[in-house]
Design an enzyme around this catalytic site. Structure first.
Site, PDB file in Angstrom:
ATOM      1  N   ASP A  29     180.842 -91.865 -24.229  1.00  0.00           N
ATOM      2  CA  ASP A  29     179.915 -92.856 -23.674  1.00  0.00           C
ATOM      3  C   ASP A  29     179.150 -92.299 -22.477  1.00  0.00           C
ATOM      4  OD1 ASP A  29     178.659 -95.306 -23.564  1.00  0.00           O
ATOM      5  OD2 ASP A  29     180.262 -96.299 -22.456  1.00  0.00           O
ATOM      6  N   ASN A  77     176.501-100.554 -32.811  1.00  0.00           N
ATOM      7  CA  ASN A  77     175.409 -99.687 -32.358  1.00  0.00           C
ATOM      8  C   ASN A  77     174.140 -99.805 -33.211  1.00  0.00           C
ATOM      9  OD1 ASN A  77     177.669 -97.078 -31.191  1.00  0.00           O
ATOM     10  ND2 ASN A  77     176.623 -98.645 -29.995  1.00  0.00           N
TER      11      ASN A  77
HETATM   12  C1  IPE Z   1     181.070 -97.468 -27.578  1.00  0.00           C
HETATM   13  O1  IPE Z   1     180.065 -97.313 -26.643  1.00  0.00           O
HETATM   14  C2  IPE Z   1     180.681 -96.841 -28.882  1.00  0.00           C
HETATM   15  C3  IPE Z   1     180.585 -95.389 -28.873  1.00  0.00           C
HETATM   16  C4  IPE Z   1     180.812 -94.603 -27.873  1.00  0.00           C
HETATM   17  C5  IPE Z   1     180.219 -94.799 -30.126  1.00  0.00           C
HETATM   18  P1  IPE Z   1     178.954 -98.431 -26.390  1.00  0.00           P
HETATM   19  O2  IPE Z   1     178.044 -97.897 -25.369  1.00  0.00           O
HETATM   20  O3  IPE Z   1     178.350 -98.844 -27.685  1.00  0.00           O
HETATM   21  O4  IPE Z   1     179.824 -99.636 -25.838  1.00  0.00           O
HETATM   22  P2  IPE Z   1     179.387-100.853 -24.900  1.00  0.00           P
HETATM   23  O5  IPE Z   1     178.189-101.478 -25.534  1.00  0.00           O
HETATM   24  O6  IPE Z   1     179.085-100.297 -23.559  1.00  0.00           O
HETATM   25  O7  IPE Z   1     180.593-101.742 -24.865  1.00  0.00           O
HETATM   26  C1  IPE Z   2     177.254 -93.202 -26.192  1.00  0.00           C
HETATM   27  O1  IPE Z   2     176.322 -93.222 -25.153  1.00  0.00           O
HETATM   28  C2  IPE Z   2     176.683 -92.838 -27.524  1.00  0.00           C
HETATM   29  C3  IPE Z   2     176.674 -93.927 -28.513  1.00  0.00           C
HETATM   30  C4  IPE Z   2     177.122 -95.132 -28.330  1.00  0.00           C
HETATM   31  C5  IPE Z   2     176.087 -93.599 -29.795  1.00  0.00           C
HETATM   32  P1  IPE Z   2     175.448 -94.503 -24.882  1.00  0.00           P
HETATM   33  O2  IPE Z   2     174.195 -94.401 -25.675  1.00  0.00           O
HETATM   34  O3  IPE Z   2     176.225 -95.755 -25.117  1.00  0.00           O
HETATM   35  O4  IPE Z   2     175.116 -94.317 -23.358  1.00  0.00           O
HETATM   36  P2  IPE Z   2     175.013 -95.455 -22.261  1.00  0.00           P
HETATM   37  O5  IPE Z   2     176.307 -96.202 -22.286  1.00  0.00           O
HETATM   38  O6  IPE Z   2     173.850 -96.313 -22.634  1.00  0.00           O
HETATM   39  O7  IPE Z   2     174.813 -94.717 -20.998  1.00  0.00           O
HETATM   40 MG    MG Z   3     177.361 -96.882 -23.872  1.00  0.00          MG
END
Ligand code: IPE
Ligand code: IPE
Ligand code: MG
Length: 249
Positions: A29, A77
């Site tokens: 993340d 996602n």
């Molecule tokens: C969790 O991260 C999913 C992955 C890392 C693939 P998200 O960024 O989607 O989670 P939330 O929305 O912050 O809970």
């Molecule tokens: C994790 O990084 C990757 C996926 C969930 C695919 P994020 O895209 O959630 O990054 P933040 O949380 O917005 O910084």
């Molecule tokens: Mg995220």
């Protein structure tokens, strides 16, 4: 196994001497925030995150982790802007093609957890091919959580079990914890002992809900594109010192 030094004041960590988790889970993340901080599009955060993924996956295999689950794309996602989802699909494709070329003599066994039928056909074929060519490997099992959601996983398991009840093959009393574990994506693998989430968020976001009942959690403030082997060493050292009680004393 060499000595891997930690940056700053931490003492050197000899990773070969500490008790490793048998199954490590990582919620990758912070890619979006990493890009935003630099005034870059979120997609660039994902391409940097994909580099970190390659480094950390290989490192886990090198140090002897037996099962590694990387959360790459959740069932939620899909709610992101289409441009971001498309960019992610491109990085997945690049990685899966590369894995087929470069992993041929490797020891890593690749497995996808999640409902892969939602991905473009081309990606699904690459996933199936990666599983096929690595099926007999005996090194680390790399579970890639793609279109994975812990709740969706349980719904699918309950549907499969309900069908067996409805057909009269089993009775409701036959349903056990083991039966549920045997009907989810990670069937046959140990539950995760240790789950790391970078980017400072204190939540599971639907990751391995059933399997993580007794997992140890570790939150790191660093954003995933900046995550290094040294961050992982530090987390693993802390894991080795945790006192796991499983409800006992
Ligand atoms: C969790 O991260 C999913 C992955 C890392 C693939 P998200 O960024 O989607 O989670 P939330 O929305 O912050 O809970
Ligand atoms: C994790 O990084 C990757 C996926 C969930 C695919 P994020 O895209 O959630 O990054 P933040 O949380 O917005 O910084
Ligand atoms: Mg995220």
């Amino acid at each position: 196994m060499g000595i891997f030094s930690n940056n700053s004041a931490d003492k050197d960590i000899d990773i070969s001497k500490i008790k490793l988790p048998e199954h490590l889970g990582i919620i990758m993340d912070g890619n979006g925030r990493w890009a935003k901080k630099r005034g870059l599009p979120r997609s660039l955060g994902h391409s940097e995150g994909a580099k970190t993924f390659r480094t950390i996956t290989r490192y886990c295999s090198d140090i002897g982790i037996k099962h590694l689950t990387m959360y790459a794309f959740s069932t939620e996602n899909w709610n992101r802007p289409i441009e971001e989802v498309s960019a992610l699909m491109k990085y997945f494709k690049d990685y899966l093609e590369e894995a087929l070329r470069d992993f041929l003599d490797d020891t890593v066994k690749v497995k996808f957890i999640g409902d892969i039928s939602a991905f473009p056909k081309e990606l699904q074929e690459l996933m199936i091919e990666n599983e096929r060519v690595s099926a007999d490997r005996t090194g680390m099992v790399l579970n890639l959580a793609m279109n994975y959601g812990g709740r969706a996983e349980l719904v699918t398991a309950f549907q499969k079990i309900a069908e067996r009840v409805a057909s009269g093959e089993i009775s409701p009393q036959d349903i056990s914890e083991k039966m549920i574990s045997d009907n989810i994506y990670t069937a046959g693998q140990p539950d995760p002992d240790f789950i790391i989430r970078p980017s400072g968020e204190y939540r599971t976001s639907n990751f391995l809900l059933w399997q993580s009942a007794y997992a140890e959690y570790y939150i790191d403030d660093v954003l995933w594109p900046d995550y290094t082997k040294e961050h992982l060493n530090k987390a693993l050292l802390e894991y080795s010192k945790r006192n796991r009680r499983f409800g006992g004393v």
